[in-house]
Design a protein around this motif. Structure first.
Motif, PDB file in Angstrom:
ATOM      1  N   GLY A 165       0.934  -1.370   0.116  1.00 33.38           N
ATOM      2  CA  GLY A 165       0.209  -0.037   0.002  1.00 33.38           C
ATOM      3  C   GLY A 165       1.028   1.403   0.071  1.00 33.38           C
ATOM      4  N   ALA A 166       2.206   1.205   0.397  1.00 33.70           N
ATOM      5  CA  ALA A 166       2.982   2.419   0.427  1.00 33.70           C
ATOM      6  C   ALA A 166       3.099   2.995  -1.033  1.00 33.70           C
ATOM      7  CB  ALA A 166       4.351   2.005   0.758  1.00 33.70           C
ATOM      8  N   GLU A 171       1.345   7.602  -4.718  1.00 31.14           N
ATOM      9  CA  GLU A 171       0.597   7.994  -5.870  1.00 31.14           C
ATOM     10  C   GLU A 171      -0.663   8.970  -5.391  1.00 31.14           C
ATOM     11  OE1 GLU A 171      -0.250   4.382  -7.916  1.00 31.14           O
ATOM     12  OE2 GLU A 171       1.965   4.212  -8.448  1.00 31.14           O
ATOM     13  N   THR A 172      -1.301   8.578  -4.462  1.00 33.74           N
ATOM     14  CA  THR A 172      -2.396   9.448  -3.676  1.00 33.74           C
ATOM     15  C   THR A 172      -1.777  10.862  -3.546  1.00 33.74           C
ATOM     16  OG1 THR A 172      -3.403   7.702  -3.192  1.00 33.74           O
ATOM     17  CG2 THR A 172      -4.276   9.412  -2.345  1.00 33.74           C
ATOM     18  N   LEU A 173      -0.733  10.932  -2.654  1.00 34.37           N
ATOM     19  CA  LEU A 173      -0.244  12.054  -2.243  1.00 34.37           C
ATOM     20  C   LEU A 173       0.238  12.799  -3.554  1.00 34.37           C
ATOM     21  CD1 LEU A 173       1.242  11.100   1.007  1.00 34.37           C
ATOM     22  CD2 LEU A 173      -0.765  12.609   0.667  1.00 34.37           C
ATOM     23  N   SER A 174       1.009  12.231  -4.282  1.00 32.21           N
ATOM     24  CA  SER A 174       1.577  13.011  -5.459  1.00 32.21           C
ATOM     25  C   SER A 174       0.357  13.725  -6.184  1.00 32.21           C
ATOM     26  CB  SER A 174       2.223  11.909  -6.552  1.00 32.21           C
ATOM     27  OG  SER A 174       2.707  12.513  -7.490  1.00 32.21           O
ATOM     28  N   ALA A 265       8.788  15.308  -1.857  1.00 32.62           N
ATOM     29  CA  ALA A 265       9.000  15.353  -0.496  1.00 32.62           C
ATOM     30  C   ALA A 265       8.076  14.213   0.362  1.00 32.62           C
ATOM     31  CB  ALA A 265       8.958  16.637   0.321  1.00 32.62           C
ATOM     32  N   ALA A 266       6.952  14.086  -0.178  1.00 31.74           N
ATOM     33  CA  ALA A 266       6.218  13.238   0.553  1.00 31.74           C
ATOM     34  C   ALA A 266       6.217  11.850   0.051  1.00 31.74           C
ATOM     35  CB  ALA A 266       4.557  13.475  -0.027  1.00 31.74           C
ATOM     36  N   ALA A 267       6.887  11.447  -1.197  1.00 36.08           N
ATOM     37  CA  ALA A 267       7.371  10.210  -1.681  1.00 36.08           C
ATOM     38  C   ALA A 267       8.493   9.855  -0.779  1.00 36.08           C
ATOM     39  CB  ALA A 267       7.541  10.216  -3.084  1.00 36.08           C
ATOM     40  N   LEU A 268       9.568  10.780  -0.513  1.00 38.30           N
ATOM     41  CA  LEU A 268      10.559  10.557   0.196  1.00 38.30           C
ATOM     42  C   LEU A 268      10.206  10.169   1.754  1.00 38.30           C
ATOM     43  CD1 LEU A 268      13.619  10.357   0.547  1.00 38.30           C
ATOM     44  CD2 LEU A 268      13.682  12.711   1.184  1.00 38.30           C
ATOM     45  N   GLY A 277      11.639   0.555   3.160  1.00 37.43           N
ATOM     46  CA  GLY A 277      11.981   1.716   2.721  1.00 37.43           C
ATOM     47  C   GLY A 277      13.320   2.127   2.961  1.00 37.43           C
ATOM     48  N   ARG A 278      13.737   2.338   4.064  1.00 39.32           N
ATOM     49  CA  ARG A 278      14.952   2.849   4.512  1.00 39.32           C
ATOM     50  C   ARG A 278      16.153   2.188   4.014  1.00 39.32           C
ATOM     51  NH1 ARG A 278      11.638   3.896   8.904  1.00 39.32           N
ATOM     52  NH2 ARG A 278      12.540   1.882  10.207  1.00 39.32           N
TER      53      ARG A 278
END
Length: 328
Positions: A165-166, A171-174, A265-268, A277-278
């Motif tokens: 889901g990440a 994509e939603t935030l972008s 920034a949100a994607a990062l 992710g890290r």
């Protein structure tokens, strides 16, 4: 025939459906498929057919990680852990195994590969020989990948991946932060959700979540957001976060610049909000700043204070508008 009532190719198609439609929450049919597969693996976790049920659970793991029925996760985890324990130390002469290179995009090949593994006379045109795929240590590695999907960060010797889901959240935030929200997106709800994620974040995940809130705060102080409650949610999350950095110190001469665009920034931030992710960031960072520099507590405290200041000014503006009857 791998079971008394269903050929393997039909099972593989059924499992692949669960993989593709993982977001279909609380699906009773999907729950039954996982529970049946887990029960068969648990019955003989070190047996000759363990690879079948392990790959089946790996295919369906995204659904188990998303929103399954109550008993699905404990049963699947127990079966996978039993397979890992039974197989990981078996004698082996291979220098490497396919699981070490199994990236998320390769999940879509598992259905076809599983059928090829079962039919030893079928053509096999894969990067690794069939015997390496069937090696008990490889099957154990695949079990750990499935466990890591269900419980992110639970395995350290498998290729890192983002939580289920990440990428959808990115994509939603972008889309939202570019000013073109996806159909059905509730802007205020999505922004408030990110505030909630920061409030509840584990210590290691908090820096990434703070970057996400920074990104949506840039959007929230624009005229696209006119609900004071949404701004208040971000302010409350930041006020809860700042005390964690109250004693922050550093010896850096400066800090690396963060992405200047909200979507980036949100994607990062989303990527840095999980162990996988890290690990992906460190594996692929090249000349980028190391995480301990990028996520310096002093820099994070500055981000929180700057965001709070901008949000406070925006809240005052919205309240003034409401009091003066000039709209929201």
């Amino acid at each position: 025939m791998i079971t008394d009532d269903l050929p393997l190719d039909e099972l593989a198609r059924a499992w692949d459906e669960v993989r593709e439609e993982y977001y279909d929450a609380l699906n009773d049919a999907y729950d039954r498929r996982i529970l049946d597969c887990a029960a068969r693996l648990a019955a003989d976790p070190g047996g000759e057919s363990a690879y079948v049920w392990t790959i089946g659970l790996l295919m369906m793991a995204p659904y188990a990680a998303w929103a399954p029925g109550d008993s699905v996760v404990p049963e699947a985890r127990a079966a996978l852990a039993a397979a890992d324990c039974a197989l990981r130390d078996r004698p082996c002469e291979h220098e490497t195994h396919p699981y070490r290179e199994h990236e998320p995009e390769f999940d879509e090949d598992l259905s076809r590969q599983l059928c090829g593994l079962h039919d030893r006379h079928a053509a096999w045109d894969e990067d690794h020989p069939r015997e390496q795929w069937l090696c008990p240590r490889n099957v154990a590695g695949l079990a750990r990948i499935a466990l890591d999907i269900i419980e992110p960060g639970s395995a350290v010797d498998v290729p890192p991946r983002l939580p289920v889901g990440a990428q959808d959240t990115i994509e939603t935030l972008s889309a939202l932060l570019h000013g073109y929200p996806q159909p059905g997106t509730d802007i205020n709800e999505e922004i408030s959700c990110q505030a909630g994620e920061l409030r509840s974040a584990a210590p290691d995940d908090r820096p990434g979540r703070l970057l996400v809130v920074m990104a949506v705060a840039w959007y929230a102080v624009s005229d696209f957001v006119r609900n004071p409650g949404t701004v208040d949610a971000l302010i409350a999350a930041l006020e809860m976060t700042l005390p964690h950095y109250a004693d922050a110190t550093c010896v850096h001469d400066g800090h690396p610049a963060l992405p200047r665009s909200g979507p980036n920034a949100a994607a990062l931030g989303i990527r840095l909000s999980s162990p996988g992710g890290r690990a992906l960031y460190e594996r692929n960072r090249g000349q980028k700043a190391p995480l301990e520099h990028l996520l310096c507590p002093v820099a994070l405290a500055d981000i929180a204070r700057e965001s709070l200041s901008a949000l406070g000014a925006r809240r005052d503006e919205l309240l003034d508008r409401a009091e003066n009857g000039t709209g929201r």
